[in-house]
Design an enzyme around this catalytic site. Structure first.
Site, short mmCIF file in Angstrom:
data_model
loop_
_atom_site.label_atom_id
_atom_site.label_comp_id
_atom_site.label_asym_id
_atom_site.label_seq_id
_atom_site.Cartn_x
_atom_site.Cartn_y
_atom_site.Cartn_z
N ASP B 136 0.86 -1.18 0.00
CA ASP B 136 0.00 0.00 0.00
C ASP B 136 0.90 1.24 0.00
O ASP B 136 1.58 1.51 0.99
CB ASP B 136 -0.91 0.02 1.24
CG ASP B 136 -1.98 -1.06 1.18
OD1 ASP B 136 -1.76 -2.10 0.54
OD2 ASP B 136 -3.05 -0.87 1.79
N LYS B 199 -6.94 3.22 -3.43
CA LYS B 199 -7.37 3.19 -2.02
C LYS B 199 -7.60 4.62 -1.57
O LYS B 199 -6.85 5.52 -1.94
CB LYS B 199 -6.27 2.50 -1.20
CG LYS B 199 -6.45 2.53 0.30
CD LYS B 199 -5.36 1.67 0.97
CE LYS B 199 -5.32 1.89 2.47
NZ LYS B 199 -4.24 1.15 3.14
N LYS B 235 -10.26 0.02 -2.70
CA LYS B 235 -10.17 -0.21 -1.26
C LYS B 235 -10.48 1.06 -0.48
O LYS B 235 -9.63 1.94 -0.38
CB LYS B 235 -8.78 -0.73 -0.89
CG LYS B 235 -8.56 -0.88 0.62
CD LYS B 235 -7.19 -1.48 0.95
CE LYS B 235 -6.92 -1.43 2.45
NZ LYS B 235 -5.58 -1.92 2.81
#
Lengths: 294, 299
Positions: B136, B199, B235
Site C-alpha cells: 500500500d 485506495k 479499497k
C-alpha cells in the site's frame, strides 16, 4: 381595537430518553395514553427492540464512567435529582392527576414521597459499601476483605401501579451503586415517566446512565433477557410466565435477575419499599487478599 | 504524455449528483439472508489493519490469529489480508503461514510519503523482499497539489516496477485532495500508472473514506474498464466501523461495477475495528440475541 385571537395551546411531544437525548422511536410507532376514564391524554412512543438495543449501547457507554465517579459524587447527583423534582412538583402533580385520576392530595403525596426516596438513596451512595463490605478472618498472613461493585447495565421493568414513586423506586437503588439502567415503562401513565426524564436530563446525571423507554413489557422483555450485553434484569410485578421467560433467557449470559412485587400507591409508600437491601441485587461482591505481616 | 491525457479526457465531477447518489444508495436496507451473505463477504474482503506506533510482534501475532479464524467455532471465512508496517511483515508472514491470508504492508514512508523517491522505492523493495504480498503506497500529495501530475504518475509507475510480483494499492489520501475533481484526477493517474488497487485513505487523516468519494473512485474504475477492458480494484479505508457502513459500500460496488467486483480480488475494506462489529451482527443473525463485544477478542 381588534380582539386578540384565541391562543392555541402548544402540546408536548412525548419521546424516548436515550443517552441523554430525546429521540423518537425508530419504529415510528406510538400508543395512546389514556386517563382513568378512558379519555386520551397523549400519544407516546412505543419503543421497539431496536430502541432497546440503542438504549443498551448508550447505557454501556455511560456505565464505566458513572461507576468510576466517587460515591460521594453519585450521592450528590441523586440529591440533585431530588432538587429538580421538588422544584417541578406542580408539573408532576398536574400530570399525575390528569393521567391517573389521583386526587390532588394523593398526587402531592406521591411527588413528595418520590423526592424523599431520592434523597434517601442519595444518602446511601457512600454508605452502602461499608454496610455490605466485610473483613474476613483467614488462616494466613493476609488481610482479606470483600466489597461491592456495580454489576453493569441493568434493564428495569418498572411498576405499573405507581407512575412516579414506583418508577423512582426502580431507578434509584440500581444506579446508586454505579450501574446504568434502561427503564421500560409500560404502566398507565407514561407521560409522567417522560416528565421525569426531563428532570434527569437537568440533574448533572451523565447521559446514558438512565434511559427511559415507553413501550410494551411483553414485547421488550424477551429481547432484554436475551441481550448478551445486559448484566441484570429488574422486573417489578411480573406474572409467573414472564418470570420463567426472563429466567430462562437470561441464563445464557448469566444475568442477575431480580423480581419485585408491584402494588398500588400505598404499597409504594410503605417504608419497606426503600431499603439498602434493594441495592444488593445489582452489585458484585468482590474479595481481595492483601498480604500482611511478612 | 500523462498530463496531456488527463487534461483532455477528464470530465468534471458533478458534486451534487455524486452526493445525492451516494445518499440514495445508502438508504437501502438489507435483511436476513442477503445481510448474512453481505457480512460474510465483508469479512472475506477485509484488510485487517494495525498501523500504530505501539504495534509489537505479539500484537501482530494475535492480529494474525484473528485474521485466520475471526470467530472460533464458526464457519466465518478468514479475512483477505493483514495490513502492517514494513518492519512487522516477517512476523505476520510467519504467523499466517499457508493460511491463504495475504500480508499487506504500507510502504513509501507511510503516511506522509515525505521522503526522496529513492528512499521510498528502497523501502518498497525491502518490504517485498521481506515477504509482503501487497504494497500500500501513498501518492506524492505535495506534487499532486502543486499540479505536477507527471511526477505523481512517474513515481507510481516506479513503485509498480519496484513491487515486482506484489500487488500495488495506491493510496490517494482523499482527505487532503479537497475536491472530487482532484479525487477523479488522482484516481486516473494511479490507474494509468499501473495500480492494481486504488485506495481512499491512510486512516491517519480525517475525513478518511466517505461514500461519495468512494463513488467517484468507483466510477473512474468503471469508465476506465469500459474504455480499456482492464479491471482495477478498490479499497476504501479509514472510518468504516460498523457492519451497516460496510453493507452500504457493498451496495455501491454492486450498483456501480457489478458482481464481478464483489470479490476480495477486486474490493477490500481497510479497517481495524470493523471486523468485531461485523462478527457481532453475524452472531446476532445466527442466535437471535443482541451480542456484546465483551465476548470477542480485541481487534
Amino acid at each position: 381595537m381588534a380582539k386578540a385571537p384565541e391562543r392555541i395551546t402548544v402540546r408536548k411531544t412525548y419521546k424516548l430518553f436515550i443517552g441523554g437525548a430525546f429521540p423518537r422511536s425508530e419504529s415510528g410507532r406510538y400508543t395512546v395514553a389514556r386517563d382513568d376514564k378512558g379519555a386520551p391524554v397523549a400519544n407516546v412512543c412505543r419503543a421497539s427492540r431496536k430502541d432497546l438495543r440503542d438504549a443498551v449501547v448508550a447505557a454501556r457507554k455511560a456505565q464505566e464512567g458513572w461507576a468510576k465517579r466517587t460515591a460521594f459524587n453519585r450521592g450528590q447527583i441523586l440529591y440533585r435529582m431530588a432538587e429538580m423534582l421538588e422544584s417541578r412538583s406542580a408539573v408532576f402533580e398536574a400530570a399525575l392527576t390528569a393521567a391517573t385520576g389521583l386526587s390532588a392530595k394523593a398526587a402531592e403525596g406521591e411527588v413528595g414521597a418520590a423526592v424523599d426516596r431520592l434523597v434517601w438513596y442519595a444518602g446511601w451512595a457512600d454508605k452502602f459499601p461499608q454496610f455490605m463490605g466485610t473483613t474476613n478472618p483467614v488462616a494466613s498472613a493476609h488481610f482479606n476483605f470483600t466489597f461491592p461493585e456495580a454489576t453493569g447495565v441493568v434493564v428495569a421493568f418498572a411498576s405499573e401501579g405507581s407512575a412516579l414513586l414506583g418508577l423512582v423506586s426502580a431507578i434509584a437503588p440500581v444506579i446508586v451503586s454505579g450501574n446504568s439502567v434502561v427503564v421500560v415503562v409500560s404502566g398507565p401513565a407514561p407521560t409522567v415517566a417522560m416528565e421525569l426524564a426531563e428532570v434527569l436530563a437537568t440533574s448533572d446525571l451523565p447521559g446514558g446512565v438512565v434511559n427511559i423507554l415507553t413501550g410494551l413489557r411483553d414485547e421488550l422483555a424477551p429481547h432484554a433477557a436475551r441481550h448478551m450485553d445486559v448484566d441484570g434484569i429488574l422486573c417489578v410485578g411480573a406474572d409467573d410466565a414472564t418470570r420463567k421467560l426472563i429466567g430462562v433467557e437470561a441464563a445464557e449470559s448469566v444475568k442477575r435477575v431480580h423480581f419485585e412485587d408491584d402494588g398500588d400507591l400505598s404499597h409504594w409508600h410503605d417504608e419497606a419499599r426503600q431499603s439498602p437491601y434493594l441495592i444488593v441485587p445489582f452489585v458484585e461482591l468482590k474479595t481481595a487478599w492483601h498480604p500482611m505481616g511478612m | 504524455m500523462t498530463r496531456h491525457f488527463v487534461a483532455s479526457q477528464m470530465r468534471t465531477v458533478d458534486q451534487v449528483g455524486v452526493e445525492e447518489r451516494a445518499a440514495r444508495l445508502s438508504s437501502r436496507s438489507i435483511k436476513k439472508g442477503a445481510k448474512v451473505q453481505g457480512l460474510r463477504l465483508a469479512v472475506a474482503m477485509m484488510d485487517l489493519t494495525s498501523l500504530e506506533g505501539r504495534d509489537t510482534a505479539g500484537r501482530i501475532q494475535s492480529l494474525c490469529r484473528k485474521a485466520m479464524v475471526p470467530l472460533p467455532g464458526s464457519d466465518v471465512p478468514h479475512v483477505a489480508a493483514v495490513c502492517v508496517y514494513p518492519p512487522l511483515v516477517s512476523v505476520a508472514k510467519r504467523a499466517l503461514g499457508r493460511s491463504g491470508v495475504h500480508v499487506a504492508a504500507v510502504a513509501t514512508y507511510f503516511p506522509s510519503g515525505q521522503a526522496q523517491l529513492s528512499e521510498r522505492l528502497d523501502e518498497v523493495r525491502r518490504t517485498v523482499a521481506a515477504g509482503a504480498d501487497e504494497i500500500d503506497m501513498v501518492i506524492n500529495r505535495n506534487a499532486f497539489l502543486a499540479g505536477d501530475h507527471a511526477q505523481v504518475f512517474d513515481e507510481i509507475a516506479a513503485c509498480k516496477e519496484a513491487c515486482g510480483k506484489a500487488h500495488l494499492k495506491v493510496i490517494l489520501e482523499t482527505g487532503e485532495l479537497v475536491t472530487y475533481d482532484n479525487v477523479r484526477r488522482a484516481s486516473l493517474i494511479a490507474i494509468e500508472a499501473g495500480a492494481d488497487f486504488i485506495k481512499t485513505s491512510t486512516g491517519k487523516v480525517t475525513p478518511a473514506a466517505t461514500l461519495p468519494v468512494t463513488l467517484v473512485m468507483l466510477e473512474t474504475i468503471r469508465d476506465h474498464y469500459i474504455r480499456t477492458g482492464k479491471m482495477v480494484g478498490m479499497k476504501p479505508a479509514g472510518g468504516i466501523r460498523t457492519a451497516k457502513d460496510a453493507l452500504r459500500y457493498l451496495i455501491m460496488v454492486k450498483e456501480t461495477l457489478g458482481d464481478a467486483w464483489l470479490s476480495p480480488d477486486w474490493f477490500r475494506f481497510g479497517a481495524s475495528t470493523l471486523l468485531n462489529d461485523v462478527l457481532l451482527q453475524l452472531e446476532k443473525e445466527r442466535t437471535g440475541r443482541y451480542q456484546s463485544d465483551r465476548y470477542l477478542s480485541l481487534p
